[in-house]
Design an enzyme around this catalytic site. Structure first.
Site, PDB file in Angstrom:
ATOM      1  N   GLY A 137       0.822  -1.244   0.076  1.00 41.44           N
ATOM      2  CA  GLY A 137      -0.060  -0.014   0.167  1.00 41.44           C
ATOM      3  C   GLY A 137       0.690   1.509  -0.104  1.00 41.44           C
ATOM      4  O   GLY A 137       0.295   2.295   0.122  1.00 41.44           O
ATOM      5  N   ASP A 271      -7.189  -0.898 -16.405  1.00 39.09           N
ATOM      6  CA  ASP A 271      -7.409  -0.251 -15.037  1.00 39.09           C
ATOM      7  C   ASP A 271      -6.755   0.997 -15.018  1.00 39.09           C
ATOM      8  O   ASP A 271      -6.772   1.726 -14.016  1.00 39.09           O
ATOM      9  CB  ASP A 271      -6.937  -1.243 -13.760  1.00 39.09           C
ATOM     10  CG  ASP A 271      -5.544  -1.831 -14.270  1.00 39.09           C
ATOM     11  OD1 ASP A 271      -5.382  -2.375 -15.169  1.00 39.09           O
ATOM     12  OD2 ASP A 271      -4.830  -1.449 -13.281  1.00 39.09           O
ATOM     13  N   ASP A 281      -2.172   7.339 -13.634  1.00 39.78           N
ATOM     14  CA  ASP A 281      -1.554   6.312 -13.323  1.00 39.78           C
ATOM     15  C   ASP A 281       0.126   6.226 -13.935  1.00 39.78           C
ATOM     16  O   ASP A 281       0.434   5.317 -14.699  1.00 39.78           O
ATOM     17  CB  ASP A 281      -1.853   4.887 -13.390  1.00 39.78           C
ATOM     18  CG  ASP A 281      -2.893   4.593 -12.259  1.00 39.78           C
ATOM     19  OD1 ASP A 281      -3.258   5.343 -11.339  1.00 39.78           O
ATOM     20  OD2 ASP A 281      -3.401   3.505 -12.186  1.00 39.78           O
TER      21      ASP A 281
HETATM   22  P1  AMP Z   1      -0.439  -0.347 -11.348  1.00 37.58           P
HETATM   23  O1  AMP Z   1       0.300  -1.538 -12.074  1.00 37.58           O
HETATM   24  O2  AMP Z   1       0.389   0.683 -10.510  1.00 37.58           O
HETATM   25  O3  AMP Z   1      -1.670   0.153 -12.035  1.00 37.58           O
HETATM   26  O4  AMP Z   1      -1.352  -1.197 -10.351  1.00 37.58           O
HETATM   27  C1  AMP Z   1      -1.984  -2.475 -10.713  1.00 37.58           C
HETATM   28  C2  AMP Z   1      -2.782  -2.761  -9.182  1.00 37.58           C
HETATM   29  O5  AMP Z   1      -1.949  -2.944  -8.211  1.00 37.58           O
HETATM   30  C3  AMP Z   1      -3.542  -1.557  -8.583  1.00 37.58           C
HETATM   31  O6  AMP Z   1      -4.666  -2.279  -8.154  1.00 37.58           O
HETATM   32  C4  AMP Z   1      -2.776  -1.118  -7.774  1.00 37.58           C
HETATM   33  O7  AMP Z   1      -3.555  -0.225  -6.690  1.00 37.58           O
HETATM   34  C5  AMP Z   1      -1.974  -2.124  -7.038  1.00 37.58           C
HETATM   35  N1  AMP Z   1      -0.797  -1.634  -6.775  1.00 37.58           N
HETATM   36  C6  AMP Z   1       0.430  -1.300  -7.200  1.00 37.58           C
HETATM   37  N2  AMP Z   1       1.304  -1.075  -6.309  1.00 37.58           N
HETATM   38  C7  AMP Z   1       0.773  -1.241  -4.942  1.00 37.58           C
HETATM   39  C8  AMP Z   1       1.228  -1.359  -3.675  1.00 37.58           C
HETATM   40  N3  AMP Z   1       2.406  -1.040  -3.441  1.00 37.58           N
HETATM   41  N4  AMP Z   1       0.663  -1.833  -2.768  1.00 37.58           N
HETATM   42  C9  AMP Z   1      -0.596  -2.128  -3.044  1.00 37.58           C
HETATM   43  N5  AMP Z   1      -1.381  -2.338  -4.116  1.00 37.58           N
HETATM   44  C10 AMP Z   1      -0.668  -1.906  -5.094  1.00 37.58           C
HETATM   45 MG    MG Z   2      -2.949   1.516 -12.010  1.00 34.87          MG
END
Ligand code: AMP
Ligand code: MG
Length: 529
Positions: A137, A271, A281
């Site tokens: 998180g 997403d 993002d």
């Molecule tokens: P992203 O690749 O950054 O778009 O993330 C894909 C998913 O992973 C989303 O649901 C993000 O909220 C989650 N996510 C990415 N990094 C973290 C992290 N450090 N802790 C929790 N969730 C994460």
């Molecule tokens: Mg994302």
């Protein structure tokens, strides 16, 4: 501090997760879960964006106060806030990934600005949520610097984007395995406060459709139409299609801008696509230095190159098709959705052509001659490593009043030399092909009959002088990690005026230095952030 007003339509009007408590879970028939940001030990301000603060009605004095750091580190909540993480799914690298959700983003609430606009305030890196799956998180300084600087740079380039209000160090250390090679290291934790009218993603609708929960699907779609697309009127079946057309249109506009400025998003999963057509993002994104349609900064995508520069328009279309499928249960007929997708392709192409005409300083795009001109341009840009940003700025200086046939190949490309990474390759056939294109281009400009000066002024509004070159962020990050934030502030100020000549900052417009060619963080980034 002036009273901040919140009106939390999202949480007030949409179904909430019935389960309480901050543990990881699948969340059904709900658009969000209430969750509070984690407390942090020693928050401090790295940077804030006065323009965004102003838009929100926050004074500079407040932004420089401890109260601001308390608020946007998540340590203090205000009456009227309703912190929550949203539920969404998504296709990652082409495969349906099920529930994702705000795993490290916590929405504080919808701030009402002086002119009654709603702005969702979102802390990225504020601690675990029910959607955090196996992760922590949190976010680290390096990725937060990149998000803060790039959101604002994109805004000032005229690219639709979410904004960034603040960048705050948490005082905590966060473990990250940057290269996914088992060599984890502690890094400083940070939180960016992102700001947008809404953070609803393609995947926000997809998740309900995938779960055959048409009731929540419709509730969310009606909500976004009512509040984010009020001009469409009262939501009704007839409007769903119009709404989809608008998402197609705004997505096309956004990607055309990316192609104009040389931005590679890097992770165009569904997403990570906003239904408002905002760039959202900022992860392993990058900026083209040498023009290369095949380039992506994302090391996770090195083999497939699914999200490389040149594939972005097609991928946006693929993502729109997934969004269309998601709302199909509410429309019932696939025909009109397919027609809208076909129109996406056609309108993308014509917007791209118009954009390229602007980059080249043409009065308008004229097929078929200009199709040939653009095809040939794509070709000469890849003959030898050519810095895209410098190329177009220098092209604006070309003298279009000359007789192109009375100049040698070498003479005609003289004003472009700065754009090339390997000047010794500029001979023989390579040089000749570039010169042939320049002659074609000069003759085309002569048809329009604009003066050099007029044309240059127009071109310089379409072609930025300064972009957030990959290595520039890395230099700012290296300094920030040593406690010196001056380079972040410098880049932030510079990139507020990307189209203006800023003679004292000439070095920031120069080609990427050689040391940055293969350095991690400069040309190669992982999703680890
Ligand atoms: P992203 O690749 O950054 O778009 O993330 C894909 C998913 O992973 C989303 O649901 C993000 O909220 C989650 N996510 C990415 N990094 C973290 C992290 N450090 N802790 C929790 N969730 C994460
Ligand atoms: Mg994302």
């Amino acid at each position: 501090m002036k009273e901040l007003r919140f009106d939390n339509r999202f949480t007030r009007l949409l179904p909430a997760d019935a389960e309480q408590g901050n543990h990881r879970r699948q969340v059904h028939q709900a658009c969000y879960s209430r969750v509070k940001p984690a407390l942090v030990s020693d928050a401090s301000l790295v940077a804030y964006a006065p323009e965004v603060a102003d838009m929100l009605g926050l004074s500079n004095a407040f932004c420089e106060s401890d109260a601001f750091v308390d608020l946007f580190s998540g340590n203090r909540l205000l009456d009227g806030m309703d912190p929550h993480a949203t539920c969404y799914g998504g296709h990652q690298f082409g495969n349906w990934a099920g529930q994702l959700g705000d795993g490290r983003a916590i929405n504080l609430g919808e701030l009402i600005s002086e002119n009654e606009e709603h702005w969702m305030l979102q802390l990225k890196g504020a601690g675990p949520t029910p959607y955090s799956r196996t992760a922590d998180g949190l976010a680290v300084l390096r990725s937060s610097v990149r998000e803060f600087l790039c959101s604002e740079a994109m805004f000032h380039l005229g690219v639709p984007t979410t904004r960034a209000l603040s960048l705050i160090l948490t005082g905590e250390q966060v473990m990250r395995d940057m290269f996914y090679d088992g060599r984890g290291a502690l890094e400083p934790g940070a939180i960016v406060c992102r700001v947008a009218p809404s953070f609803i993603r393609f995947g926000s609708l997809q998740i309900f459709s995938a779960r055959k929960d048409n009731e929540t699907l419709q509730a969310l779609l009606d909500h976004t139409i009512t509040h984010d697309f009020p001009h469409l009127g009262k939501p009704d079946k007839a409007y769903y299609l119009q709404w989809f057309e608008q998402v197609c249109q705004s997505t096309a506009e956004m990607v055309v801008h990316w192609m104009r400025v040389g931005f590679v998003h890097g992770v165009m999963n569904t997403d990570n696509m906003s239904v408002l057509g905002l760039t959202i993002d900022y992860g392993p994104y990058g900026w083209l230095e040498g023009f290369d349609p095949d380039w992506t900064p994302n090391t996770t995508d090195r083999e497939m190159r699914r999200y490389s520069f040149g594939k972005q328009p097609g991928i946006a279309g693929w993502n729109l098709a997934r969004l269309g499928e998601a709302i199909l249960p509410l429309i019932g007929d696939v025909g009109p959705l397919q027609e809208a997708l076909d129109r996406y392709s056609a309108s993308y192409r014509s917007m791209w052509q118009q954009m390229m005409a602007n980059k080249l300083g043409l009065e308008s795009f004229e097929a078929p001659a200009d199709v040939t001109l653009l095809d040939a341009l794509q070709n000469i840009l890849t003959l030898t490593e050519t810095d895209m940003t410098i190329f177009y700025r220098k092209l604006a200086n070309l003298d279009a009043t000359v007789d192109p046939d009375s100049h040698s190949d070498g003479e005609i490309m003289q004003s472009l030399l700065d754009a090339y990474y390997a000047p010794d390759e500029l001979e023989g056939e390579v040089q000749h092909q570039i010169a042939v294109w320049l002659r074609l281009y000069i003759r085309r400009l002569q048809q329009d009959g604009r003066s050099n000066q007029q044309r240059r002024a127009l071109m310089n509004q379409a072609n930025p002088k300064y972009v957030l070159r990959n290595y520039l962020s890395q230099v700012a990050i290296d300094k920030a990690q040593a406690g010196d934030y001056s380079e972040i502030h410098k880049l932030y100020e510079l990139l507020k005026h990307p189209y203006d000549e800023q003679p004292e900052c000439e070095s920031y417009a120069a080609k990427r230095p050689d040391w940055a060619r293969d350095r991690a963080g400069c040309s190669m980034l992982s999703c680890s952030s």
